[in-house]
Design an enzyme around this catalytic site. Structure first.
Site, mmCIF file in Angstrom:
data_model
loop_
_atom_site.group_PDB
_atom_site.id
_atom_site.type_symbol
_atom_site.label_atom_id
_atom_site.label_comp_id
_atom_site.label_asym_id
_atom_site.label_seq_id
_atom_site.Cartn_x
_atom_site.Cartn_y
_atom_site.Cartn_z
ATOM 1 N N TYR A 94 8.835 26.341 49.564
ATOM 2 C CA TYR A 94 9.801 27.235 48.916
ATOM 3 C C TYR A 94 9.036 28.471 48.452
ATOM 4 O O TYR A 94 7.943 28.740 48.956
ATOM 5 C CB TYR A 94 10.468 26.410 47.783
ATOM 6 C CG TYR A 94 11.679 27.023 47.159
ATOM 7 C CD1 TYR A 94 12.744 27.472 47.923
ATOM 8 C CD2 TYR A 94 11.779 27.136 45.764
ATOM 9 C CE1 TYR A 94 13.867 28.027 47.325
ATOM 10 C CE2 TYR A 94 12.905 27.676 45.164
ATOM 11 C CZ TYR A 94 13.938 28.129 45.949
ATOM 12 O OH TYR A 94 15.046 28.670 45.354
ATOM 13 N N ARG A 147 18.724 40.090 52.999
ATOM 14 C CA ARG A 147 17.990 40.287 51.725
ATOM 15 C C ARG A 147 17.253 38.990 51.448
ATOM 16 O O ARG A 147 17.678 38.179 50.660
ATOM 17 C CB ARG A 147 18.989 40.645 50.615
ATOM 18 C CG ARG A 147 18.409 41.171 49.335
ATOM 19 C CD ARG A 147 17.709 40.128 48.476
ATOM 20 N NE ARG A 147 18.580 39.331 47.638
ATOM 21 C CZ ARG A 147 18.355 38.031 47.374
ATOM 22 N NH1 ARG A 147 17.320 37.380 47.891
ATOM 23 N NH2 ARG A 147 19.173 37.365 46.610
ATOM 24 N N LYS A 165 15.922 25.679 51.562
ATOM 25 C CA LYS A 165 16.901 25.317 50.517
ATOM 26 C C LYS A 165 17.431 23.911 50.787
ATOM 27 O O LYS A 165 17.583 23.105 49.864
ATOM 28 C CB LYS A 165 18.059 26.312 50.513
ATOM 29 C CG LYS A 165 17.670 27.721 50.051
ATOM 30 C CD LYS A 165 17.804 27.886 48.547
ATOM 31 C CE LYS A 165 17.314 29.271 48.114
ATOM 32 N NZ LYS A 165 17.365 29.489 46.667
ATOM 33 N N GLU A 236 23.559 32.407 51.112
ATOM 34 C CA GLU A 236 22.207 32.608 50.581
ATOM 35 C C GLU A 236 21.579 33.879 51.145
ATOM 36 O O GLU A 236 21.582 34.090 52.370
ATOM 37 C CB GLU A 236 21.334 31.404 50.982
ATOM 38 C CG GLU A 236 19.975 31.378 50.347
ATOM 39 C CD GLU A 236 20.013 31.049 48.856
ATOM 40 O OE1 GLU A 236 20.681 30.070 48.486
ATOM 41 O OE2 GLU A 236 19.373 31.768 48.079
ATOM 42 N N ASP A 237 21.055 34.696 50.280
ATOM 43 C CA ASP A 237 20.248 35.859 50.660
ATOM 44 C C ASP A 237 20.979 36.831 51.597
ATOM 45 O O ASP A 237 20.421 37.270 52.623
ATOM 46 C CB ASP A 237 18.893 35.405 51.220
ATOM 47 C CG ASP A 237 17.973 34.882 50.109
ATOM 48 O OD1 ASP A 237 18.464 34.680 48.978
ATOM 49 O OD2 ASP A 237 16.780 34.676 50.367
ATOM 50 N N ASP A 259 24.638 31.147 46.094
ATOM 51 C CA ASP A 259 23.519 30.675 45.285
ATOM 52 C C ASP A 259 22.859 31.810 44.509
ATOM 53 O O ASP A 259 22.439 31.626 43.366
ATOM 54 C CB ASP A 259 22.514 30.014 46.237
ATOM 55 C CG ASP A 259 21.339 29.406 45.522
ATOM 56 O OD1 ASP A 259 21.561 28.806 44.461
ATOM 57 O OD2 ASP A 259 20.214 29.536 46.027
ATOM 58 N N ASP A 260 22.737 32.979 45.121
ATOM 59 C CA ASP A 260 22.052 34.091 44.451
ATOM 60 C C ASP A 260 22.868 34.619 43.279
ATOM 61 O O ASP A 260 22.313 35.128 42.306
ATOM 62 C CB ASP A 260 21.764 35.208 45.459
ATOM 63 C CG ASP A 260 20.877 34.696 46.565
ATOM 64 O OD1 ASP A 260 19.737 34.311 46.284
ATOM 65 O OD2 ASP A 260 21.354 34.613 47.719
ATOM 66 N N ASN A 399 11.597 37.300 43.447
ATOM 67 C CA ASN A 399 10.752 36.485 44.327
ATOM 68 C C ASN A 399 10.374 37.287 45.558
ATOM 69 O O ASN A 399 11.068 38.236 45.912
ATOM 70 C CB ASN A 399 11.529 35.236 44.776
ATOM 71 C CG ASN A 399 11.850 34.332 43.614
ATOM 72 O OD1 ASN A 399 11.002 34.031 42.795
ATOM 73 N ND2 ASN A 399 13.119 33.925 43.527
#
Ligand SMILES: NC(=O)C1=CN([C@@H]2O[C@H](COP(=O)(O)OP(=O)(O)OC[C@H]3O[C@@H](n4cnc5c(N)ncnc54)[C@H](OP(=O)(O)O)[C@@H]3O)[C@@H](O)[C@H]2O)C=CC1
Ligand SMILES: CC(=O)C(=O)O
Ligand SMILES: [Mg+2]
Length: 542
Positions: A94, A147, A165, A236-237, A259-260, A399
């Site tokens: 991760y 992203r 994930k 996600e992302d 999730d973000d 991150n």
């Protein structure tokens, strides 16, 4: 357990492969004699061998590649290894290492994993989904790679994120691995470096317009609902603006979450709940200034205001205690360049492009970095926070580590050991004067495995913000006084599975209370969650 394979193909199937742990009887009955050395291992011995091999890799990316190969080779062993040392191995599968893996994915890939859904196959998404060998998929984590962490547009290389994930759904949440499907919606990339890289494996075309993207995502979501009717989709992302728009479109139409936006919001809420036990200032009196006004920041602000309202504030009061600072400076009421979702936080303030000036004017109790800008919390920033707070809350959440707004060491040093600190990517303990601080990891990995397990065990049909508040509370209430004493505001990663299973029971309560499942409510929710949790052990084959 009956298995559909025998002989050499069995050794190549990670779901059923036990490698050297096949017993002599199994080898005889499954046509494996001669295909393995004569020694028979236990799973524990295989774990020992895996750690020996891991130790021989001298870079984190090398260790990531090794662990990916292990996942491709023997799933039980992979999860047993992850569960044996989560605090040590999470940074490898991760953040931060997964960021490096994404940047170099076309170079390091050994074997394709997950499902690639290219926009050039518009009209055929159902067929692609039906190519997946499992028919009862319960969780999809889907990105379009636009992203990836704070690293920007990484196109199809982003696939490592859904893979990582979902590995954590199993390792940290107990969701059985066969229920998970990582998906990369490939709609090209605007990253020139990747487009010029001969080893890049994605579509070589520019990203589509928002309308084109939305049409394709619509086909994807409808296809998932049809092909995998019990599936929950985790976005996600995605680029912030796409993330916000798609969540609004689908949150009431499908079992899904972002999730973000929502996972990050809940981990920040849990962190603030933990921090209030150190600072003594209740949640409803916190003033939070965000650096970065994208999906993560707006998500946190949205959930935090809901939690403050539950603690007695009006929505307007709660919003008045939250401020944003973006690329163009403080978000205030005279700004004309704001998105609709930013406007509720545009308060009457003097404009400024200096973050320290904003701190001095607003006097926040907490700053949260979700800007992707490394070192944006410099010495001036931390000193300004330490001037207006006895215990300043400093959350550099970006991150991977290379994008963190500051390091743990900087936050503790520049605040003379007074910072209440948590970061998106992990930092080692910091010695300041005669005290050792243990920095917490404010990362949505504390939330999505619990949400996943609760949704799986209860067969929930929707994911709501209230479930995220329950997850945040479930995480926060497990922090012990001894942990707070060393500055730790989240339970340690070493007990992440326990933490998530407990938080999952809190989420499950909300699912039943709100009728978000058609399943009857069992008497023992904790027992329900435990009974559903995957255990990485070999089962004997008759
Ligand atoms: N710890 C955790 O669990 C999580 C951490 N994150 C991290 O948060 C970061 C942001 O993610 P997300 O919100 O989804 O991304 P977005 O792209 O949606 O948002 C980033 C925001 O930061 C702004 N920004 C860029 N440069 C600056 C700058 N110099 N000063 C101030 N603001 C700036 C952007 O402005 P503009 O749009 O104008 O460029 C945008 O508003 C990432 O690094 C990600 O890894 C995300 C989710 C979870
Ligand atoms: C942790 C996470 O989801 C992110 O940085 O995007
Ligand atoms: Mg993310």
């Amino acid at each position: 357990m009956t298995i559909p394979l025998r002989g050499a193909p069995l050794l190549r199937d990670p779901r059923f492969n036990k490698g050297t742990a096949f017993t002599l009887e199994e080898r005889e009955s499954l046509g494996l004699l001669g295909l393995l050395p004569e020694g028979v291992d236990t799973l524990e011995n295989q774990v020992r061998r895996a750690f020996t091999q891991l130790a021989e890799k001298n870079s984190n990316l090398g260790k990531y590649i090794y662990l990916s190969s292990l996942q491709d080779n023997n799933e039980t062993l992979f999860y047993k290894v992850l569960r044996s040392a989560p605090a040590e191995l999470l940074p490898l599968v991760y953040t931060p290492t997964v960021g490096e893996a994404c940047e170099r994915y076309g170079h390091i890939m050994r074997r394709a994993r997950g499902l690639y859904v290219p926009i050039t196959r518009k009209g055929h998404v159902r067929e692609l989904l039906r190519n997946w060998p499992v028919t009862d998929v319960r969780f999809i984590v889907v990105t379009n790679g636009n992203r990836i962490l704070g690293l920007g547009d990484l196109g199809a290389n982003g696939m490592a994120i859904p893979i990582g994930k979902l590995a954590l759904y199993t390792a940290c949440g107990g969701v059985p691995p066969e229920l998970a499907l990582p998906v990369l919606i490939d709609c090209g990339t605007d990253n020139a470096k990747l487009l010029n890289d001969p080893l890049y494996l994605g579509l070589r075309r520019p990203r589509p317009s928002a309308e084109e993207l939305d049409e394709f995502v619509e086909e994807f979501v409808e296809a998932v609902k049809e092909v995998f009717p019990r599936c929950c989709i985790q976005f996600e992302d995605w680029a912030g603006i796409d993330a916000m728009r798609l969540l609004e479109r689908y949150r009431d139409r499908a079992c899904c979450f972002n999730d973000d936006i929502q996972g990050t919001a809940a981990v920040a809420l849990a962190g603030l709940m933990g921090a209030t036990r150190i600072t003594g200032t209740p949640l409803a009196q916190q003033r939070v200034l965000f650096l970065g006004a994208g999906s993560a920041g707006l998500g946190i602000a949205g959930l935090l205001t809901q939690a403050m309202v539950l603690d007695g504030l009006s929505l307007d009061q709660a919003r008045s205690q939250i401020a944003f600072f973006d690329v163009h400076g403080l978000i205030e009421s005279t700004r004309t360049d704001l998105h609709a979702f930013q406007k509720p936080y545009a308060h009457a303030h003097a404009p400024t492009t200096d973050f320290v000036e904003a701190i001095e004017a607003i006097r926040p109790t907490a700053i949260v970095g979700v800007s992707t800008v490394a070192r944006a919390f410099d010495r001036r920033v931390i000193e300004a926070m330490a001037k207006v707070n006895a215990r300043p809350i400093i959350f550099p959440y970006s991150n991977p580590t290379s994008r963190s707004e500051c390091t743990a060491e900087e936050a503790y040093q520049w605040s003379q050991g007074r910072a209440v600190f948590a970061s998106g990517s992990p930092f080692p303990p910091v010695r300041y004067e005669d005290k050792t601080f243990v920095p917490g990891q404010g990362n949505n990995v504390y939330i999505f495995p619990a949400i996943g397990m609760a949704v799986y065990a209860t067969q929930a049909t929707r994911v709501t913000d209230e479930m995220f508040i329950a997850a945040a509370r479930g995480v926060a209430e497990q922090v012990t006084q001894a942990e707070l004493d060393v500055g730790l505001i989240y339970p340690p990663q070493s007990v992440l599975l326990q933490t998530e299973l407990f938080a999952a029971t809190r989420v499950a309560e909300i699912i039943y209370d709100r009728g978000l499942t058609r399943m009857p409510r069992p008497d023992d929710l904790e027992g329900l969650i435990r009974a559903h949790a995957y255990v990485p052990e070999y089962r004997s084959i008759p």
